[in-house]
Motif scaffolding. Structure first.
Motif, PDB file in Angstrom:
ATOM      1  N   GLY A  13     -15.958   4.891  -5.370  1.00  0.00           N
ATOM      2  CA  GLY A  13     -16.633   5.354  -6.471  1.00  0.00           C
ATOM      3  C   GLY A  13     -15.469   5.817  -7.349  1.00  0.00           C
ATOM      4  O   GLY A  13     -15.334   5.903  -8.519  1.00  0.00           O
ATOM      5  N   ALA A  14     -14.274   6.499  -6.721  1.00  0.00           N
ATOM      6  CA  ALA A  14     -13.138   7.048  -7.307  1.00  0.00           C
ATOM      7  C   ALA A  14     -11.999   6.989  -6.503  1.00  0.00           C
ATOM      8  O   ALA A  14     -11.145   7.445  -6.355  1.00  0.00           O
ATOM      9  CB  ALA A  14     -13.303   8.544  -7.732  1.00  0.00           C
ATOM     10  N   GLU A  15     -12.263   5.961  -5.590  1.00  0.00           N
ATOM     11  CA  GLU A  15     -11.092   5.568  -4.806  1.00  0.00           C
ATOM     12  C   GLU A  15      -9.786   4.897  -5.279  1.00  0.00           C
ATOM     13  O   GLU A  15      -9.925   4.335  -6.252  1.00  0.00           O
ATOM     14  CB  GLU A  15     -11.536   4.508  -3.485  1.00  0.00           C
ATOM     15  N   ASP A  16      -8.645   5.102  -4.577  1.00  0.00           N
ATOM     16  CA  ASP A  16      -7.587   4.205  -5.101  1.00  0.00           C
ATOM     17  C   ASP A  16      -7.309   2.955  -4.406  1.00  0.00           C
ATOM     18  O   ASP A  16      -7.068   2.892  -3.067  1.00  0.00           O
ATOM     19  CB  ASP A  16      -6.229   5.275  -4.764  1.00  0.00           C
ATOM     20  N   PRO A  17      -7.632   2.015  -4.902  1.00  0.00           N
ATOM     21  CA  PRO A  17      -7.386   0.400  -4.415  1.00  0.00           C
ATOM     22  C   PRO A  17      -6.009   0.338  -3.438  1.00  0.00           C
ATOM     23  O   PRO A  17      -6.090  -0.098  -2.418  1.00  0.00           O
ATOM     24  CB  PRO A  17      -7.696  -0.607  -5.300  1.00  0.00           C
ATOM     25  N   GLN A  18      -5.041   0.629  -4.160  1.00  0.00           N
ATOM     26  CA  GLN A  18      -3.748   0.685  -3.509  1.00  0.00           C
ATOM     27  C   GLN A  18      -3.610   1.444  -2.189  1.00  0.00           C
ATOM     28  O   GLN A  18      -3.050   0.954  -1.258  1.00  0.00           O
ATOM     29  CB  GLN A  18      -2.609   0.918  -4.409  1.00  0.00           C
ATOM     30  N   ALA A  19      -4.213   2.619  -2.310  1.00  0.00           N
ATOM     31  CA  ALA A  19      -4.130   3.435  -1.163  1.00  0.00           C
ATOM     32  C   ALA A  19      -4.913   3.011  -0.023  1.00  0.00           C
ATOM     33  O   ALA A  19      -4.753   2.955   1.273  1.00  0.00           O
ATOM     34  CB  ALA A  19      -4.451   4.919  -1.607  1.00  0.00           C
ATOM     35  N   ILE A  20      -6.058   2.348  -0.226  1.00  0.00           N
ATOM     36  CA  ILE A  20      -7.113   1.902   0.587  1.00  0.00           C
ATOM     37  C   ILE A  20      -6.304   0.931   1.356  1.00  0.00           C
ATOM     38  O   ILE A  20      -6.519   0.369   2.601  1.00  0.00           O
ATOM     39  CB  ILE A  20      -8.369   1.338  -0.066  1.00  0.00           C
ATOM     40  N   ALA A  21      -5.852  -0.039   0.503  1.00  0.00           N
ATOM     41  CA  ALA A  21      -5.181  -1.468   0.939  1.00  0.00           C
ATOM     42  C   ALA A  21      -4.026  -1.023   1.977  1.00  0.00           C
ATOM     43  O   ALA A  21      -3.702  -1.386   3.042  1.00  0.00           O
ATOM     44  CB  ALA A  21      -4.678  -2.266  -0.227  1.00  0.00           C
ATOM     45  N   TRP A  22      -3.121   0.243   1.478  1.00  0.00           N
ATOM     46  CA  TRP A  22      -2.238   0.543   2.384  1.00  0.00           C
ATOM     47  C   TRP A  22      -2.592   1.034   3.868  1.00  0.00           C
ATOM     48  O   TRP A  22      -2.014   0.641   4.666  1.00  0.00           O
ATOM     49  CB  TRP A  22      -1.355   1.611   1.707  1.00  0.00           C
ATOM     50  N   PHE A  23      -3.499   2.138   3.604  1.00  0.00           N
ATOM     51  CA  PHE A  23      -4.060   2.390   4.672  1.00  0.00           C
ATOM     52  C   PHE A  23      -4.687   1.202   5.831  1.00  0.00           C
ATOM     53  O   PHE A  23      -4.191   1.341   7.234  1.00  0.00           O
ATOM     54  CB  PHE A  23      -5.510   3.258   4.968  1.00  0.00           C
ATOM     55  N   GLY A  24      -5.237   0.288   5.313  1.00  0.00           N
ATOM     56  CA  GLY A  24      -5.851  -0.857   6.111  1.00  0.00           C
ATOM     57  C   GLY A  24      -4.639  -1.579   6.792  1.00  0.00           C
ATOM     58  O   GLY A  24      -4.864  -1.866   7.991  1.00  0.00           O
ATOM     59  N   GLU A  25      -3.524  -1.580   5.981  1.00  0.00           N
ATOM     60  CA  GLU A  25      -2.392  -2.360   6.331  1.00  0.00           C
ATOM     61  C   GLU A  25      -1.848  -1.757   7.629  1.00  0.00           C
ATOM     62  O   GLU A  25      -1.420  -2.191   8.485  1.00  0.00           O
ATOM     63  CB  GLU A  25      -1.289  -2.618   5.420  1.00  0.00           C
ATOM     64  N   ARG A  26      -1.799  -0.232   7.620  1.00  0.00           N
ATOM     65  CA  ARG A  26      -0.955   0.318   8.603  1.00  0.00           C
ATOM     66  C   ARG A  26      -2.079   0.222   9.766  1.00  0.00           C
ATOM     67  O   ARG A  26      -1.247   0.344  11.009  1.00  0.00           O
ATOM     68  CB  ARG A  26      -0.854   1.988   8.322  1.00  0.00           C
ATOM     69  N   VAL A  27      -3.198   0.359   9.761  1.00  0.00           N
ATOM     70  CA  VAL A  27      -4.070   0.248  10.979  1.00  0.00           C
ATOM     71  C   VAL A  27      -3.955  -1.106  11.303  1.00  0.00           C
ATOM     72  O   VAL A  27      -3.770  -1.272  12.759  1.00  0.00           O
ATOM     73  CB  VAL A  27      -5.537   0.524  10.348  1.00  0.00           C
ATOM     74  N   THR A  28      -3.729  -2.398  10.699  1.00  0.00           N
ATOM     75  CA  THR A  28      -3.762  -3.507  11.162  1.00  0.00           C
ATOM     76  C   THR A  28      -2.390  -3.599  12.238  1.00  0.00           C
ATOM     77  O   THR A  28      -2.293  -4.160  13.118  1.00  0.00           O
ATOM     78  CB  THR A  28      -3.723  -4.506  10.213  1.00  0.00           C
ATOM     79  N   ALA A  29      -1.074  -2.940  11.716  1.00  0.00           N
ATOM     80  CA  ALA A  29       0.013  -3.151  12.284  1.00  0.00           C
ATOM     81  C   ALA A  29       0.128  -2.178  13.159  1.00  0.00           C
ATOM     82  O   ALA A  29       0.886  -2.835  14.202  1.00  0.00           O
ATOM     83  CB  ALA A  29       1.250  -2.895  10.965  1.00  0.00           C
ATOM     84  N   GLU A  30      -0.211  -1.077  13.358  1.00  0.00           N
ATOM     85  CA  GLU A  30      -0.128  -0.068  14.270  1.00  0.00           C
ATOM     86  C   GLU A  30      -1.167   0.010  15.222  1.00  0.00           C
ATOM     87  O   GLU A  30      -0.995   0.626  16.379  1.00  0.00           O
ATOM     88  CB  GLU A  30       0.350   1.425  13.392  1.00  0.00           C
ATOM     89  N   ARG A  31      -2.341  -0.417  14.897  1.00  0.00           N
ATOM     90  CA  ARG A  31      -3.466  -0.204  15.922  1.00  0.00           C
ATOM     91  C   ARG A  31      -3.653   1.027  16.778  1.00  0.00           C
ATOM     92  O   ARG A  31      -3.647   1.333  17.770  1.00  0.00           O
ATOM     93  CB  ARG A  31      -3.348  -1.421  16.906  1.00  0.00           C
TER      94      ARG A  31
END
Length: 260
Positions: A13-31
């Motif tokens: 509702g007040a999220e930062d789309p770039q930050a959300i995507a960045w976190f998801g990318e780190r999870v995918t890469a680092e598991r």
């Protein structure tokens, strides 16, 4: 080594789309072995915000446990729902709330610090109820004695080195009780800036660890989350900020003798 990603205050509702995507990318890469989310998944606790937040957490593809924050129950202007049906809109995330995680050497213990109502004007601040503390202490007592115990709460139990405050009622006493019971750290959010500070309680060292935010509501720090690395009976906290910076902000390795 066990790797945990500690994230908080995403505020759909007040999220930062770039930050959300960045976190998801780190999870995918680092598991990481798990994600610990310490509250304020939503901004106004609407059904659509929970649906979007739940879909994002499920998309990470790793075990997630979620604690509830003050923004995750209806606001003051919806008093009936706040007082009598505060959890009605949780369907999209219900299975993740205070989910038990099977992690070698680590136990996550939930501690609710929100309240439907308080005897003060600002209900966004923290409160540890007697029942919530008893439940946390019972879970610590039941945990295997060789485990590291991380308590997951939304509000810091005492004030840390941040401008934002939690003003958690009964928090200081709760911190002492948790340390005496054997907890090693309390993970929290709410103040939107990362920190890790050792606190002496009951003859032991317990760490207060706060995560940043992945929302547009940043304070002193850019969007951030914590990486907690558990190894050799101890752990260290690394603040990961969007843009690539990573810094060790706490190292409990030296406390191993005091953690047992």
């Amino acid at each position: 080594m066990i790797t945990l990603f500690h994230v908080s205050d995403v505020h759909f509702g007040a999220e930062d789309p770039q930050a959300i995507a960045w976190f998801g990318e780190r999870v995918t890469a680092e598991r990481p072995d798990a994600v610990i989310m310490t509250g304020d998944l939503t901004m106004r606790a609407t059904r659509s915000e929970f649906e979007r937040g739940g879909a994002w957490l499920r998309s990470l593809g790793v075990p997630v446990t979620l604690e509830i924050g003050n923004h995750d129950i209806p606001y003051y202007w919806d008093p009936f729902r706040r007082l009598f049906a505060p959890y009605q809109r949780y369907a999209a995330v219900e299975k993740m709330i205070e989910r038990e995680l099977d992690l070698p050497g680590v136990t996550i213990v939930p501690l609710k610090t929100i309240a439907r109502a308080q005897w003060r004007w600002n209900w966004s601040k923290g409160r540890v109820g007697a029942g919530s503390l008893r439940r946390a202490l019972a879970m610590i007592d039941a945990a295997p004695k060789d485990r590291l115990i991380f308590v997951a709460a939304h509000h810091p139990l005492i004030e840390g080195p941040t401008k934002g405050t939690a003003s958690t009622r009964n928090g200081d006493g709760a911190l002492t009780a948790l340390a005496e019971a054997g907890a090693h750290a309390v993970l929290s959010g709410h103040v939107h800036d990362p920190f890790d500070v050792p606190v002496a309680r009951a003859g032991r060292t317990i760490r207060m660890i706060g995560a940043g935010t992945l929302s547009k509501r940043t304070r002193h720090s850019p969007p951030a989350f914590n990486e907690i690395r558990v190894h050799n009976g101890g752990f260290e906290t690394i603040a990961r900020t969007m843009g690539g910076d990573a810094a060790v902000i706490g190292d409990a390795t030296a406390d191993v003798g005091r953690l047992s």
